[in-house]
Scaffold this motif. Structure first.
Motif: not given
Length: 110
Positions: A78, A80-86, A92
């Motif tokens: 979960v 990882f997408p937060v890291s990618w987007k933000s 993260t």
């Protein structure tokens, strides 16, 4: 253990951690790197982090654990997408730690 041996060990440990940081600074100061090299160097920290993190996520107890009780793996999936987007380390880590805390509070996982 002999105090001299402890001191020499500490000096040696300091040298092997300091020299790899100092030498590139000395050799590259005043030079301009090519854009391709700069782009490649930007990928080194995420690659090192992934290399250190992935075994801990997939093999937490000396055998591969892809089950639902591996809360660290699910929190990482979960986060990882937060890291990618933000593009934010703080966001993260906050999401990952929050999910692990929530899962433990609810009695899930290890």
């Amino acid at each position: 253990m002999d105090q001299t041996l402890i001191l020499l060990t500490m000096v040696g440990m300091g040298a092997v951690t300091f020299l790899p940081r100092l030498l590139p600074i000395l050799f590259l100061s005043g030079r301009t790197l090519k854009p391709l090299m700069v782009a490649w160097l930007r990928l080194v920290p995420p690659a090192v982090l992934a290399a250190m993190l992935l075994p801990a996520l997939l093999v937490p107890e000396k055998e591969v654990d892809l089950g639902f009780d591996n809360i660290f793996l699910w929190a990482a999936l979960v986060a990882f997408p937060v890291s990618w987007k933000s593009k934010s380390l703080f966001a993260t880590v906050l999401v990952g730690m929050g999910l692990v805390a929530l899962a433990r509070y609810c009695g899930l996982g290890n």
